[in-house]
Design an enzyme around this catalytic site. Structure first.
Site, mmCIF file in Angstrom:
data_model
loop_
_atom_site.group_PDB
_atom_site.id
_atom_site.type_symbol
_atom_site.label_atom_id
_atom_site.label_comp_id
_atom_site.label_asym_id
_atom_site.label_seq_id
_atom_site.Cartn_x
_atom_site.Cartn_y
_atom_site.Cartn_z
ATOM 1 C CD GLU A 8 -3.867 3.882 6.927
ATOM 2 O OE1 GLU A 8 -4.756 3.516 7.713
ATOM 3 O OE2 GLU A 8 -2.681 3.496 7.029
ATOM 4 C CG ASP A 68 -0.422 -0.610 2.443
ATOM 5 O OD1 ASP A 68 0.809 -0.808 2.525
ATOM 6 O OD2 ASP A 68 -1.208 -0.898 3.359
#
Length: 386
Positions: free
Chosen positions: A135, A76
Site C-alpha cells: 500500500e 500482496d
C-alpha cells in the site's frame, strides 16, 4: 472447461476458508507476522517448502515439467489502516485494520493455485510470491531483494488485482501503461499567528491552504485536457481552536500521472502554486514531494498471450479491453521493471454494492477466487502464443 479451470473450481471452498481467516486477521505494513505464519503453514501442509523473510514476504518454488522460461506469480499481503464497516460475519477482528483492497482474495487465489500446482505441476518453473507492504511501503523492493528464488534474469511476471465495482469474473486487460505513477506531497505552512479578531495583522495558513486547494484543482483541469492526471489533497492539519489564527499547519496528498513529462509538470505546478498562494497572504510554505511508485507497464506481447489463453474460458468469465489506464498505483511496477509480464484487473463486484477498494464498506465477491486461481495456473503453464 479445461483442466486448469476445473482444478481451480474444485478449490473454491478451500480458498474461501483461507480468505475469510485472512480477512478476520488483517495486518498493515511490512511486518505481518501472523499473515506470514498462516501462509507458510498452508504451503507446508501442501508439501511445499516456503522461504519466509520477515518484512519481505513468503516465496515458494514449484518445479516445472520443461526448462522453459520461469514464471513469477505475485499476491500482496497487507491490509489498510481502515476500520471495517461491512457487517460481514468474517469482519476484521483487529481495530483500525481491514482488507479493504482485496489483498486477502489475492493471497487465497495464489494459495489455490499452489494447491493445484502440487497436484499437476506447471509446464514452467513457477515462483509464488506473497509480498507485504504494497500500500505505501514499497514492499516489492525488499521482497525482490531478499528472496534467492527471485534472483533470475529471464522470467515473466503476472499478478491480479480485484476491483470492487466491476462485474464479477470480468478480466480487464490493457497493454502498455496499466496503472499510474504515484507520488505523495506535503506542504508545511509557517506564519506569525495572531488573535482571531485581528486578521489584518497576520497571515493565515488556513487561507493559504484553502487557496492552494482551489487553484491546484484549476491547474489540474488545465493539465489533463490531453492526458489524465490527478492531484488530491487528503489531509489538512491547521489550527486547534476558534479564536486563534494558527502559526503553522500542513496539507498532504497524492498525485497520479501517466507519463514522466506530465509528472514533472505537475510537481512544478504544485511547488509554484504553494509558494505563490502562501506569499499572497503573508505566510511561508515549504513543499516536499516524495517520489512514489512507478507506473505499472504491461508488456504488449504478454497481454496478447493472456488474451489468447482466455479464448477457451468458461462462463461467466468475460474479457474486457480497458480503453484508459487506471489511476490507481501498485508496486507490482517493480516486478515489471525487472521482467516482462502483466497485471490484470478481475472484477469482483457484489450486486447492489457500489463502494470502491479502500472504502470501509468495500466488499468483494468470493466467487471470483476460482477465476483468479485459474488465471494464475494459465500463467504458470506459460500461456499460448497469441
Amino acid at each position: 472447461m479445461t483442466d486448469r479451470w476445473r482444478q481451480a473450481a474444485e478449490r473454491q471452498e478451500w480458498m474461501v476458508g483461507h480468505r475469510r481467516h485472512l480477512h478476520r486477521e488483517p495486518e498493515v505494513g511490512l511486518e505481518l507476522p501472523d499473515t506470514h505464519d498462516h501462509l507458510a503453514t498452508a504451503l507446508r501442509e501442501l508439501g511445499l517448502e516456503p522461504t519466509v523473510h520477515p518484512g519481505a514476504g513468503v516465496t515458494v518454488e514449484v518445479p516445472g515439467t520443461t526448462d522453459e522460461r520461469p514464471v513469477v506469480l505475485r499476491a500482496d499481503m497487507d491490509a489498510l489502516p481502515v476500520t471495517e464497516r461491512t457487517g460481514l460475519p468474517h469482519t476484521s477482528r483487529r481495530d483500525g485494520a481491514m482488507h479493504a483492497c482485496g489483498h486477502d482474495l489475492h493471497m487465497a487465489m495464489l494459495l489455490g493455485a499452489a494447491s493445484c500446482l502440487v497436484e499437476q505441476p506447471p509446464r514452467r518453473r513457477t515462483v509464488l510470491v506473497f509480498q507485504p507492504g504494497e500500500e505505501t511501503d514499497r514492499g516489492a523492493v525488499p521482497t525482490l531483494a531478499q528472496h534467492a528464488a527471485l534472483a533470475v534474469d529471464d522470467a515473466e511476471a503476472f499478478a491480479i488485482h480485484v476491483h470492487a465495482t466491476w462485474p464479477a469474473h470480468t478480466v480487464h486487460l490493457r497493454a502498455g501503461t496499466f496503472m499510474a505513477y504515484g507520488d505523495w506531497f506535503r506542504v508545511d505552512y509557517r506564519g506569525p499567528g495572531a488573535h482571531a479578531s485581528q486578521p489584518h495583522l497576520a497571515g493565515n495558513p488556513v487561507v493559504a491552504a484553502s487557496e492552494l486547494v482551489r487553484r491546484l484543482g484549476e491547474r489540474v483541469e488545465g493539465l489533463r485536457r490531453d492526458e489524465h492526471l490527478v492531484a488530491t489533497v487528503t489531509e489538512s492539519l491547521i489550527g486547534n481552536t476558534v479564536n486563534v489564527i494558527p502559526t503553522d499547519g500542513r496539507l498532504r496528498g497524492t498525485m497520479r500521472t501517466l507519463s514522466p513529462e506530465r509528472r514533472d509538470r505537475l510537481h512544478t505546478a504544485l511547488r509554484d502554486l504553494a509558494s505563490a498562494t502562501a506569499a499572497e497572504v503573508g505566510v511561508e510554505a515549504r513543499t516536499t514531494v516524495t517520489e512514489g511508485y512507478p507506473a505499472v507497464v504491461n508488456d504488449a506481447a504478454y497481454v496478447d498471450r493472456v488474451r489468447a489463453a482466455l479464448g477457451g474460458r468458461p462462463a461467466p468469465v468475460e474479457v474486457v479491453e480497458m480503453s484508459e489506464p487506471s489511476m490507481v498505483i501498485e508496486d507490482f511496477a517493480y516486478f515489471l521493471q525487472r521482467w516482462p509480464g502483466a497485471m490484470v484487473y478481475l472484477g469482483a463486484q457484489v450486486p447492489g454494492h457500489e463502494a470502491f477498494n479502500h472504502a470501509a464498506d468495500a466488499v468483494f465477491d468470493e466467487a471470483v477466487l476460482a477465476t483468479g486461481a485459474a488465471l494464475h495456473l494459465l500463467a504458470a503453464d506459460g500461456l499460448p502464443a497469441a
